[in-house]
Write an enzyme that holds these catalytic residues in place. Sequence first.
Site, PDB file in Angstrom:
ATOM      1  N   LYS A 117       0.846  -1.202   0.000  1.00  0.00           N
ATOM      2  CA  LYS A 117       0.000   0.000   0.000  1.00  0.00           C
ATOM      3  C   LYS A 117       0.884   1.257   0.000  1.00  0.00           C
ATOM      4  O   LYS A 117       0.519   2.266  -0.601  1.00  0.00           O
ATOM      5  CB  LYS A 117      -0.901   0.009   1.232  1.00  0.00           C
ATOM      6  N   ARG A 293      -6.117  -8.012  -9.411  1.00  0.00           N
ATOM      7  CA  ARG A 293      -6.725  -9.336  -9.615  1.00  0.00           C
ATOM      8  C   ARG A 293      -8.223  -9.169  -9.785  1.00  0.00           C
ATOM      9  O   ARG A 293      -8.731  -8.058  -9.724  1.00  0.00           O
ATOM     10  CB  ARG A 293      -6.452 -10.198  -8.374  1.00  0.00           C
TER      11      ARG A 293
HETATM   12  P1  ADP Z   1      -7.618  -4.096   3.253  1.00  0.00           P
HETATM   13  O1  ADP Z   1      -6.674  -4.144   2.093  1.00  0.00           O
HETATM   14  O2  ADP Z   1      -7.079  -4.727   4.490  1.00  0.00           O
HETATM   15  O3  ADP Z   1      -8.997  -4.546   2.912  1.00  0.00           O
HETATM   16  P2  ADP Z   1      -8.169  -1.282   2.790  1.00  0.00           P
HETATM   17  O4  ADP Z   1      -7.061  -0.317   2.706  1.00  0.00           O
HETATM   18  O5  ADP Z   1      -8.785  -1.742   1.512  1.00  0.00           O
HETATM   19  O6  ADP Z   1      -7.710  -2.538   3.643  1.00  0.00           O
HETATM   20  O7  ADP Z   1      -9.309  -0.688   3.730  1.00  0.00           O
HETATM   21  C1  ADP Z   1     -10.400  -1.458   4.159  1.00  0.00           C
HETATM   22  C2  ADP Z   1     -11.499  -0.569   4.673  1.00  0.00           C
HETATM   23  O8  ADP Z   1     -11.070   0.202   5.803  1.00  0.00           O
HETATM   24  C3  ADP Z   1     -11.997   0.462   3.700  1.00  0.00           C
HETATM   25  O9  ADP Z   1     -12.938  -0.067   2.823  1.00  0.00           O
HETATM   26  C4  ADP Z   1     -12.598   1.505   4.613  1.00  0.00           C
HETATM   27  O10 ADP Z   1     -13.860   1.121   5.093  1.00  0.00           O
HETATM   28  C5  ADP Z   1     -11.656   1.493   5.790  1.00  0.00           C
HETATM   29  N1  ADP Z   1     -10.621   2.517   5.625  1.00  0.00           N
HETATM   30  C6  ADP Z   1      -9.424   2.373   5.020  1.00  0.00           C
HETATM   31  N2  ADP Z   1      -8.715   3.518   5.050  1.00  0.00           N
HETATM   32  C7  ADP Z   1      -9.468   4.432   5.680  1.00  0.00           C
HETATM   33  C8  ADP Z   1      -9.298   5.803   6.050  1.00  0.00           C
HETATM   34  N3  ADP Z   1      -8.179   6.454   5.778  1.00  0.00           N
HETATM   35  N4  ADP Z   1     -10.321   6.430   6.696  1.00  0.00           N
HETATM   36  C9  ADP Z   1     -11.458   5.761   7.002  1.00  0.00           C
HETATM   37  N5  ADP Z   1     -11.671   4.477   6.701  1.00  0.00           N
HETATM   38  C10 ADP Z   1     -10.698   3.802   6.048  1.00  0.00           C
END
Ligand code: ADP
Length: 667
Positions: A117, A293
Site C-alpha cells: 500500500k 486481480r
Molecule cells: P484491506 O486491504 O485490508 O482490505 P483497505 O485499505 O482496503 O484494507 O481498507 C479497508 C477498509 O477500511 C476500507 O474499505 C474503509 O472502510 C476502511 N478505511 C481504510 N482507510 C481508511 C481511512 N483512511 N479512513 C477511514 N476508513 C478507512
Amino acid sequence: MTIKKILIANRGEIACRIMRTCQRLGISTVAVYSEADAKALHVEVADEAILIGPPAARESYLDMNKIIGAAKTAGADAIHPGYGFLSENEDFAEACEKAGIIFIGPPPAAIRAMGGKSEAKALMEKAGVPLVHGYHGDKQDEKFLEAEAEKIGFPVLIKASAGGGGKGMRIVEGRKGFSEQLTGAKREAKAAFGDDHVLIEKYLIDPRHVEIQVFADKAGNTVYLFERDCSVQRRHQKVLEEAPAPGLSEATRKKMGEAAVAAAKAIGYVGAGTVEFLLDAKENFYFMEMNTRLQVEHPVTEYITGLDLVELQIRVAEGQKLPFAQKDLKIDGHAMEVRLYAEDPANNFLPGAGQIKFLRFPLESDKVRVDTGVREAPFGQGDVISIHYDPMIAKIIAHGKDRATAIANLSRALDETMIAGPKTNLAFLRALLGNKAFASGKISTHFIKAHEKELLPAKAASSKEALALAVLGLLNEREKPAAAADASSPWNDRSAWRIGGAETETFKFTDHGKEHIVAVSCKKGVAQPDVTVDGAKFSAAVEPSSYDLSYDAKLDGKQYNAALLHEGRHLTLMYGSHHEDLHYLDPLAFEAEDDEADGRLHAPMPGKVVAVRVELGSKVKKGQPLIIVEAMKMEHTIIAPADGEVLSIHARVGDQVDEKLELIAFK
Ligand code: ADP
C-alpha cells in the site's frame, strides 16, 4: 494463441465460478486441492484434479512449486489464480512465465508496483491520483510514526502496508493509545503477511468505499467498467456490494473512472484490476489501493455490464484486444451481492467453522445468481467450512431494473436460503436488506455500527406456528429412515400412525423462561395430525422430502416448506425468512452442560494466545480485555463479561489452544 486447458490455483466458490466460464468456452479445467478438500465441490466440477498437499494453505494452495508442477503434469497452458492465495504474488506470476505457462493476470511488474500500500501510494501521488493524507514512507520507528500521526491529526488509521482483508489495521483516537495500537497492528501484520511495515493515514469520518473496475488489454486499451459501492462493512471488510453506487453523480463517476484508468496506465496494467477509493460526502475521492486481480464482488459488475469478466481475462491473456471501447459501455439496472459467511454477528462477527448440516440455495435465474464452493447436504452430511480457509459459504447476487427491485429480488433469494450447522450471518443479511436506512441508500463504512441495534435484534419469543412446525419436523424425522431406505416399505405407509405409537403425544419446549406444550393427535394418521400449541389447535399435514431434512407442511391450510435439524435438545428450525433455535425438552437427550454463565471463558476457536492482560487475582471491570487469541489470522480479544476477580488462568502467551478450551475462570 488459444488457451485450451486452465489450471485453477484456488478453491471454493471462485474456483467453481472460473470453471463455469471455462466450461461454457469449451476450455478444459484442472483443479488443485489440499487433503482437506478431497471431496470439495471444485474438485468434482473440474475435468481433472490434482492433490497438492496437506490442509494448511502454506503447504498447498500457497506453494507455488507444487502448483506449477501440477500445471506441467496436467499439460495446462495457463493458470488462473482467482483471488487470495497467489493471485497478487509477482514471484508466482514470474515463475509461471518461466515455466512457459500463461499467468491469467497482470504482468509481474504491475503486481509489484501495487503490491505494498505504501509503494502504491507513492506511485499514485506521482500519477496525480488524489490520496488520503498520511505518511507512507520507509521510516518505522515508533517515536517518528507518532510524530507523523500528530502532524496528520487524530484520529488516524494505522495500516499494514502488505495488508488485506482488514488485517493489521487500527484506528487511533489520540496520542495516548498510539503505542499499543502500533504494536498490535505490527504484530497482526507480521503474523498475517510476514511483514510488519505500516503506513499512517488520516482516518476519514463516515466515508464510502467506492471502487472502480478497470480492464486493459496488451495493446494498451484501458477502460473502466464503472464502480461498486462496498461501504457496508464489518471489521473493515466487505459484506454487501452493489453497482452502481447509490446517488453517485455522473460527473464523479466519470472523474473516478478516469482516475482509475490513469492509475492502471501508470503501471502498464493488463487484465482485470480494481482501484479502491474512499469517497466523502462532498464526492471528493481518495485513492486507497489497487487490487491487481479479480475481486470477490466482480459479479455485480458482470450484471450491470452484461460482461463475463473471467472470459475477458482469458481473452486478454490470449493476446486478444478488448472487444469494446469506453463509449460502448453502459450501466444496465442495479446489482447487489451479499456474502454469506460462517460467522457470529452477535459476537463481533467472529469467523466460524464446522460442518454444514443443512443447506438450501435459491433457484438461479436471470435475476438471481449463487456463487458457491459448497453443496446442499443430503441428510445432514454437508461440506465442512474449514478453519484453514476463508469462512465464506457463498455469494448471493441479484439484479433488478433499479436499486429497490434489486433489493427485493435479493431479499426473496435470501428467504429461499436455509442453512444449519455453523453459525452464519444469514439473519443479519436479511435484516440488512430489510432496513429502512439501507433502502434509502444512505450508506457509509459506519453503516453497520450505526445501525447495530436494528440489524442484530434480540431473539424474539417463538411463535405458535414455529412450535407447531418444529413438532411436525420431529414427527417427520421418525419417518425419514424408512422413507430414505425403501419407499415401498410398509413402515413407510403414511396412512396410519406408527406401530406401538400413542394416539396423543406431547412435546415440551422452553423459550424465554417459559414452558410450552405441543400436543399431537394422529387420528387421521401421521400425515394429517391435529397439533395443539399451548391450547391453540391447528389442523396440519406433513409431507417429507426423501432427500434431506426438509418437509412440506400445512397449518390450517397455510403452506410451508421447512427444515428441521435435531441435535439433542437443540432444534434448528428453518422456514421462509425464519431461522429459529429452539430448546426442546427431549426426554431422550441429556441436558448439555451450561457453563457459559458461571465465569469460565473459553477459546472461541482453535488458535494461539498472543497476549494475557490480567494476572491471578486481578480485579476486572466488565468489557476489560483479558486474553488475546490469534485465530484465522485475526486477533480476537476475550473480554470480561462482568465485573469480577480472576480466579485462574489456563493459558500462556504462545500456547496453542483448542476450541472450547477453558482459558480463564473468574468470580
Ligand atoms: P484491506 O486491504 O485490508 O482490505 P483497505 O485499505 O482496503 O484494507 O481498507 C479497508 C477498509 O477500511 C476500507 O474499505 C474503509 O472502510 C476502511 N478505511 C481504510 N482507510 C481508511 C481511512 N483512511 N479512513 C477511514 N476508513 C478507512
